[in-house]
Structures are given as C-alpha cells and as structure tokens.
Design a protein around this motif. Structure first.
Motif, PDB file in Angstrom:
ATOM      1  N   GLY A 148      40.838 131.615  64.282  1.00 30.83           N
ATOM      2  CA  GLY A 148      39.901 132.211  63.418  1.00 30.83           C
ATOM      3  C   GLY A 148      40.678 132.725  62.306  1.00 30.83           C
ATOM      4  N   GLY A 149      39.675 133.854  61.823  1.00 28.50           N
ATOM      5  CA  GLY A 149      40.603 134.374  60.644  1.00 28.50           C
ATOM      6  C   GLY A 149      41.499 135.669  60.973  1.00 28.50           C
ATOM      7  N   ASP A 155      35.812 137.435  63.078  1.00 24.95           N
ATOM      8  CA  ASP A 155      36.069 136.315  64.124  1.00 24.95           C
ATOM      9  C   ASP A 155      36.759 137.154  65.327  1.00 24.95           C
ATOM     10  N   GLY A 181      40.988 129.796  55.717  1.00 30.48           N
ATOM     11  CA  GLY A 181      40.062 128.774  56.366  1.00 30.48           C
ATOM     12  C   GLY A 181      40.645 127.466  56.656  1.00 30.48           C
ATOM     13  N   SER A 198      34.179 131.143  63.157  1.00 30.57           N
ATOM     14  CA  SER A 198      34.256 131.465  61.605  1.00 30.57           C
ATOM     15  C   SER A 198      32.807 131.474  61.318  1.00 30.57           C
TER      16      SER A 198
END
Length: 314
Positions: A148-149, A155, A181, A198
């Motif tokens: 994820g981020g 996230d 991303g 996300s």
C-alpha cells in the motif's frame, strides 16, 4: 496621438481574460498515485475552466509526502501562486515520521475529495474472498504481506484496524510501503505481496481487465466485502475513508488566502471538476475556510489516537 495609442493599449489589456493566478501545484509523491492524479486533475480543470491561465505540476516523492511538504514550506513563504496537495496519508506520515514540518506550517485551503479503500489480490491468487485473507492473517500474520501507500497513511491504518478487528496484534502485520501508486500496483500485479490496499480508483482498470480480484470494497466510510458471507464470524468492522486536500504556502496575507480559496470555490462548483469526480469515482467532500481548518484539527487528533492504538506511534 500618443495618448490615443496608450489608451487603446490599456483598453485592449483590460479586455483580455483576467486569470487570478498562475499556479504551481506540488504533488508530494511519485507519478501515478492519488496525489499525482489529484494535482493533474486540478491542472486540467483550472485551465479548462479559466480559473488559471497556466498550471504546472511538480512531483517531490518520499516519506508519505513529508519531504515535499518540508520543501514546499521552506521555499514558498509568502508565495500565493504555490499549492500542494495532501490528505489523510500525510497526516499519518507526519506523525509516524515525527516530521518537524506539519500542516500547521502551510495554509490549508480546502478538502477536495474522499475516496473509499479497496483490497485486491492478483487474479491468480488462491485467495478468493476476504474471509480467506482474514484466515491467513489469523494463522500467521507475518505470512500475509500488504502492499500500500506510505507508512502511517490511510492504507497502513486500515490494515492495522483490520488486524485488530480480526483479533490479530496490529504490530505483527507485514506492511510493505510504497512511495507511489505505480510502484505499489507493479508489486501487487507481480505477486510480490499477498494483497494490495488503496483507493479503488487506483485498481479499477486492472480489476475490470481481470488482472486483479477485488475481495473487499467500501461503501460510505465502511470497508465492506463484495461477498458479505465471506466475513461471517471474522469480526472485521473497520471505518476508514481517505480524503485529499489542497494547501497554499505559509505567510500569506488574509487577502491572498481569500483569493486562493475563491479559486477553489469556483473549481468545486465547475462542470469540469464534477466530471472529474464522476470519472475517478471520488466523493465530493468539499470543505473550505475555517470549517475545513477546524475539521483538519479534529482529524489530526483522531489519527494520532488511531496510530497509537495500533502501535505505529508511541
């Protein structure tokens, strides 16, 4: 004759379209992610709607936006033409990175959008439902890697809360943070992580193309499962919504702040922006001025509490 010529020039000048400002928008992340998409969407609409004659986008990735935030704050004091996008991810990153520069060091203008979280796995994965994913998480938390981020962002918080709601120690989760991303998507598609999390907009085209399987989506601010029966007995009850904002430089006068805010009030009501929201699947959560500043303070306080609860902040 000279006076007539000058008068003609002056009349022509005031007849030209008057733009409030030329803007440079910093996206404090790598290209391809939500902040970059937001900045470039603003660029498109502001120019199309005549809000600004020229809008440039600058990417400065790293540390959940805090590197870009620090650069923005230090280099743009008093500059009414400089903007930065950010959001819930940045709030968490400031806390987890113990950033000396915070959102108090810029001028918040408006909350722009909200976006719901989605959890996906590669189409080839043996995980078919969220129930399968939760079962793996319970059996061995470290064996489930989540892509994820940035650390401490939306996230990461969502994964920690999912773990906690599933009866798993949130500090045991195996979360792999990506600065953009595009990087996260490549890792998910390549099977380098078990699952990805996300905003759904970042996965939508791959889900529709059959490359990714969405095992959980969201409605309103609650993560729900595509197949609701998959979560029966798993006790997953998590409320998370990502939001994005725009801020201006520090040191602006009240008049400069009002002018920038007026531009975003105009943008929020424009047909071009409404079309972007529809296309991207972003919720319209526009909030500006003192109301946004008050909400931001509440969000920062609440986020600090969540991060402490799941062990990301001492």
């Amino acid at each position: 004759m000279k006076h007539t010529f000058l008068a003609t020039l002056f009349a022509a000048a005031i007849a030209l379209p008057a733009y409030s400002a030329d803007y440079t928008i910093m996206a404090p992340a790598a290209p391809g992610g939500g902040w970059d998409q937001t900045a470039r969407s603003l660029q498109t609409v502001m120019q199309k709607e005549g809000i600004s004659g020229n809008v440039q986008v600058q990417n400065v990735p790293g540390a959940g936006g805090t590197i870009g935030l620090a650069q923005f704050a230090s280099q743009n004091n008093g500059n009414p033409n400089a903007l930065i996008v950010g959001g819930y991810v940045m709030v968490g990153a400031i806390l987890t990175n113990q950033s000396p520069v915070t959102l108090k060091d810029v001028t918040p203008i408006a909350r722009l959008t909200g976006e719901y979280e989605a959890i996906v796995v590669p189409a080839s994965s043996d995980i078919k439902t969220m129930g399968d994913l939760v079962a793996k998480l319970k059996a061995d938390p470290g064996s489930v890697s989540w892509g994820g981020g940035s650390a401490g962002g939306t996230d990461h918080i969502a994964v920690g809360l999912i773990a906690k709601a599933s009866g798993v120690d949130p500090t045991k989760i195996n979360y792999v943070a990506f600065s953009g991303g595009g990087e996260a998507l490549a890792a998910i598609l390549g099977g380098q992580v078990t699952a990805g999390i996300s905003g759904y907009g970042e996965f939508e085209s791959q889900v529709k193309a059959g490359q990714l399987r969405r095992v959980a989506g969201s409605s309103d601010t609650r993560i729900v499962v595509v197949d609701a029966s998959a979560l029966e007995g798993s006790c997953v009850d998590v409320s998370v919504q990502n939001w994005r904002m725009v801020a201006a430089a520090p040191g602006l006068t009240p008049e400069q702040t009002a002018a920038v805010t007026a531009d975003f009030d105009k943008l929020s009501k424009s047909a071009g922006w409404q079309e972007i929201l529809k296309t991207k699947g972003w919720a319209d959560t526009y909030l500006a001025g003192d109301a946004f500043k008050a909400q931001l303070e509440k969000d920062v306080s609440a986020t600090e509490g969540i991060l402490k609860e799941i062990g990301l902040v001492k």
